[in-house]
Design a protein around this motif. Structure first.
Motif, PDB file in Angstrom:
ATOM      1  N   LEU A   1       0.798  -1.223   0.000  1.00 15.43           N
ATOM      2  CA  LEU A   1       0.000   0.000   0.000  1.00 15.43           C
ATOM      3  C   LEU A   1       0.831   1.275   0.000  1.00 15.43           C
ATOM      4  N   ALA A   2       1.797   1.348   0.863  1.00 14.60           N
ATOM      5  CA  ALA A   2       2.606   2.566   0.930  1.00 14.60           C
ATOM      6  C   ALA A   2       3.267   2.887  -0.419  1.00 14.60           C
ATOM      7  N   PRO A   3       3.885   1.918  -1.099  1.00 17.08           N
ATOM      8  CA  PRO A   3       4.494   2.236  -2.400  1.00 17.08           C
ATOM      9  C   PRO A   3       3.468   2.644  -3.464  1.00 17.08           C
ATOM     10  N   ASP A   4       2.264   2.099  -3.405  1.00 15.11           N
ATOM     11  CA  ASP A   4       1.255   2.453  -4.402  1.00 15.11           C
ATOM     12  C   ASP A   4       0.837   3.910  -4.285  1.00 15.11           C
ATOM     13  N   CYS A   5       0.876   4.461  -3.092  1.00 16.72           N
ATOM     14  CA  CYS A   5       0.484   5.861  -2.892  1.00 16.72           C
ATOM     15  C   CYS A   5       1.312   6.795  -3.772  1.00 16.72           C
ATOM     16  N   LYS A   6       2.541   6.419  -4.054  1.00 18.61           N
ATOM     17  CA  LYS A   6       3.433   7.259  -4.857  1.00 18.61           C
ATOM     18  C   LYS A   6       2.943   7.442  -6.297  1.00 18.61           C
ATOM     19  N   HIS A   7       1.988   6.601  -6.736  1.00 13.56           N
ATOM     20  CA  HIS A   7       1.459   6.696  -8.100  1.00 13.56           C
ATOM     21  C   HIS A   7       0.382   7.765  -8.251  1.00 13.56           C
ATOM     22  N   PHE A   8      -0.235   8.199  -7.146  1.00 12.56           N
ATOM     23  CA  PHE A   8      -1.383   9.092  -7.307  1.00 12.56           C
ATOM     24  C   PHE A   8      -1.607  10.065  -6.145  1.00 12.56           C
ATOM     25  N   MET A   9      -1.035   9.837  -5.002  1.00 17.42           N
ATOM     26  CA  MET A   9      -1.380  10.560  -3.781  1.00 17.42           C
ATOM     27  C   MET A   9      -0.238  11.456  -3.311  1.00 17.42           C
ATOM     28  N   ALA A  10      -0.545  12.731  -3.074  1.00 20.46           N
ATOM     29  CA  ALA A  10       0.441  13.675  -2.549  1.00 20.46           C
ATOM     30  C   ALA A  10       0.539  13.530  -1.037  1.00 20.46           C
ATOM     31  N   MET A  11       1.706  13.811  -0.528  1.00 15.24           N
ATOM     32  CA  MET A  11       1.929  13.789   0.912  1.00 15.24           C
ATOM     33  C   MET A  11       1.972  15.227   1.412  1.00 15.24           C
ATOM     34  N   PRO A  12       1.622  15.507   2.628  1.00 20.83           N
ATOM     35  CA  PRO A  12       1.287  14.560   3.688  1.00 20.83           C
ATOM     36  C   PRO A  12      -0.192  14.168   3.644  1.00 20.83           C
TER      37      PRO A  12
END
Length: 164
Positions: free
Chosen positions: A120-131
């Motif tokens: 899950l954490a690596p998939d966030c890098k495809h579409f989701m900005a942090m924080p």
């Protein structure tokens, strides 16, 4: 703290000062986030509702850790524009994921699981900005039916609603 009660005649006794709130039996974690600047709204929402959703519920620990409910709240640019007409301050997020668990330990077991970190954490890098921003609490069900099988109590329902 002393509660200052105002003089008010309740139409629904279940909501009166002297009754207990109708907290539902699950802890709800709400995660607020935005899309990456270089990702279109269409790509953001489609990836989140398909790939990320499937990765989430396909993890072994999703079931093992007794996740009770997973909901995605999608805000489109059109909806955001319509909300401006309300004249209220808007929260500036493109989406919100809600995860319901019975206990905090259930959540922490899922959050700290190797699968969570690996998939899950690596998939966030495809579409989701942090924080990511989070809010944790319990629903106080005012109107509507409790979710079947969770042990919660219904709120006021259409059948019991009293109008002035």
């Amino acid at each position: 703290m002393t509660l200052k009660k105002i003089d008010y005649e309740f139409q629904h006794k279940a909501l009166a000062y002297d009754t207990a709130p109708n907290y539902q039996p699950c802890i709800k974690l709400s995660f607020f986030f935005n899309k990456l600047p270089e990702v279109s709204y269409e790509q953001f929402h489609r990836h989140w509702e398909t790939v990320h959703a499937d990765l989430t519920i396909a993890t072994r620990d999703f079931k093992v850790c007794k996740i009770q409910r997973y909901v995605q709240f999608h805000q489109s640019p059109d909806m955001r524009e319509q909300a401006k007409g309300l004249g209220l301050q808007q929260i500036e997020f493109d989406g919100c994921s809600e995860i319901w668990v019975k206990t905090w330990d259930d959540w922490m077991a899922f959050y700290k699981s190797p699968e969570y970190a690996k998939a899950l954490a690596p998939d966030c890098k495809h579409f989701m900005a942090m924080p990511i921003s989070v809010m944790v609490g319990q629903d106080n069900l005012i109107f509507g039916h409790a979710i079947p099988g969770e042990g919660g109590k219904d709120g006021v329902t259409t059948e019991t609603l009293k109008s002035r």
